[in-house]
Design an enzyme around this catalytic site. Structure first.
Site, PDB file in Angstrom:
ATOM      1  N   SER A   1       0.800  -1.233   0.000  1.00 13.59           N
ATOM      2  CA  SER A   1       0.000   0.000   0.000  1.00 13.59           C
ATOM      3  C   SER A   1       0.827   1.275   0.000  1.00 13.59           C
ATOM      4  O   SER A   1       0.287   2.354  -0.256  1.00 13.59           O
ATOM      5  CB  SER A   1      -0.929   0.024   1.221  1.00 13.59           C
TER       6      SER A   1
ATOM      7  N   ASP B   1      -3.834   7.426   8.187  1.00  8.59           N
ATOM      8  CA  ASP B   1      -4.600   6.451   8.959  1.00  8.59           C
ATOM      9  C   ASP B   1      -3.610   5.696   9.837  1.00  8.59           C
ATOM     10  O   ASP B   1      -2.442   6.075   9.926  1.00  8.59           O
ATOM     11  CB  ASP B   1      -5.453   5.542   8.051  1.00  8.59           C
TER      12      ASP B   1
ATOM     13  N   HIS C   1      -0.673   4.203   7.525  1.00  7.52           N
ATOM     14  CA  HIS C   1      -0.160   4.890   6.333  1.00  7.52           C
ATOM     15  C   HIS C   1       0.095   6.366   6.620  1.00  7.52           C
ATOM     16  O   HIS C   1      -0.631   6.992   7.395  1.00  7.52           O
ATOM     17  CB  HIS C   1      -1.154   4.753   5.170  1.00  7.52           C
TER      18      HIS C   1
END
Length: 333
Positions: A19, A308, A311
């Site tokens: 990610s 978040d 991340h």
């Protein structure tokens, strides 16, 4: 601002892994690991929730932008991707994946083996678009980005500890490093020659890990940081081996661990007021669907390192790239 001399210019970039790079491939998978809804992407191209796990650009986007290749790296699975975008590179990364195939299975995302298959498919398309000779030149001279170990430690060895029941940390790190080497060798067989590999970041200080494993005071979790350091040493050792065994290869390592630790420990000098909590929701545990349009978000995300709980904000990613790029350019040329 890093100025890239013209003769050193990079013409194409491809991203593999997780990610930190995924620019929307997971949108097209049957998985819960998605970010194609608000507030993700609130600052990206006028508020498009593209599937990037941040408020704007990812690391791979910033790298292609800084290298002058293009403004962002499109997801290969995006059905609206334009043919003219393919010769300058695309993103194959899938959020939630790792060097360990089990990590991808747990979250139903694309393992590196499938990302490799997509790259083979891409090469066929590239041959058709530009011709075989031009395609070989592009593949050989482009830059390959890989970031793929954080989920192995945070998920398979952490939150869903299937691997912790089977391996001690050293043995698991060794498994991951060997898997990484085999992946890089496969990329090399397909024509890759310039490789940029990111290590595991300072993951024990990410909000989710602190919240789950850090006790009532939500301390940084030394165990995960030590595991990350163990793995990074093994990864670097494998990269050294590959430099000597793969002719005409250029392999660069990005010390994501020390870069992220430096920002966390000296956050005020980077303009961050909060590195303990994330901008989205309570700042403690929300990621993917738990960070959604109903979640409150911080009034000024540029004051937060984390978007978040797993991340970074785009400001955090930009700082990582700004610090890594001069060394990368030296390595690549």
């Amino acid at each position: 601002m890093v100025n890239i001399p013209k003769h050193d210019s990079v013409e194409a970039v491809w991203a593999f892994g997780d990610s930190f790079f995924d620019s929307g491939n997971n949108n097209f998978l049957n998985t819960l690991i998605k970010a194609n809804f608000p507030p993700y992407g609130k600052d990206f191209m006028g508020g498009v929730s593209s599937g990037r796990f941040t408020n704007d650009r990812t690391i791979s986007d910033y790298i292609v932008k800084k290298l002058g290749v293009k403004d962002y790296l499109p997801a290969y699975l995006d059905p609206y991707i334009r043919e003219k975008d393919l010769p300058t590179g695309v993103c194959f990364a899938s959020a939630g994946s790792g060097y360990d195939g089990v990590t991808s299975q747990i979250q139903n995302v694309m393992p590196l083996s499938i990302q490799l298959e997509m790259f083979k498919d891409y090469i066929l398309k590239l041959n058709r678009i530009v011709g075989e000779e031009a395609a070989k030149h592009i593949i050989k001279n482009g830059v390959y980005l890989v970031s793929s170990s954080s989920n192995d430690w945070s998920i398979s060895y952490g939150l869903v500890p299937v691997r912790r029941l089977q391996y001690n940390a050293t043995d698991y790190a060794n498994l991951l490093a060997n898997n990484a080497r085999m992946f890089f060798e496969e990329l090399y067989k397909l024509g890759a020659r310039k490789l940029i590999v990111f290590g595991t970041p300072y993951i024990g200080c990410f909000p989710l890990m602190r919240n789950v494993f850090g006790g009532i005071r939500r301390n940084c979790v030394n165990m995960f940081n030590e595991d990350a350091e163990t793995f990074n040493k093994m990864l670097k050792s494998q990269l050294e081996y590959l430099r000597s065994s793969l002719p005409h290869s250029t392999i660069c390592y990005v010390d994501y661990f020390n870069l992220s630790r430096e920002i966390i420990q000296n956050h005020l000098q980077y303009g961050f007021e909060d590195v303990d909590n994330a901008c989205c929701g309570t700042g403690l545990y929300e990621t993917s669907y738990l960070c959604n349009r109903l979640s409150p978000i911080c009034p000024n995300d540029s004051k937060f390192l984390f978007w978040d709980s797993l991340h970074l904000t785009d400001k955090g990613y930009k700082i990582i790239v700004d610090h890594a790029l001069p060394q990368l350019m030296q390595c690549l040329h």
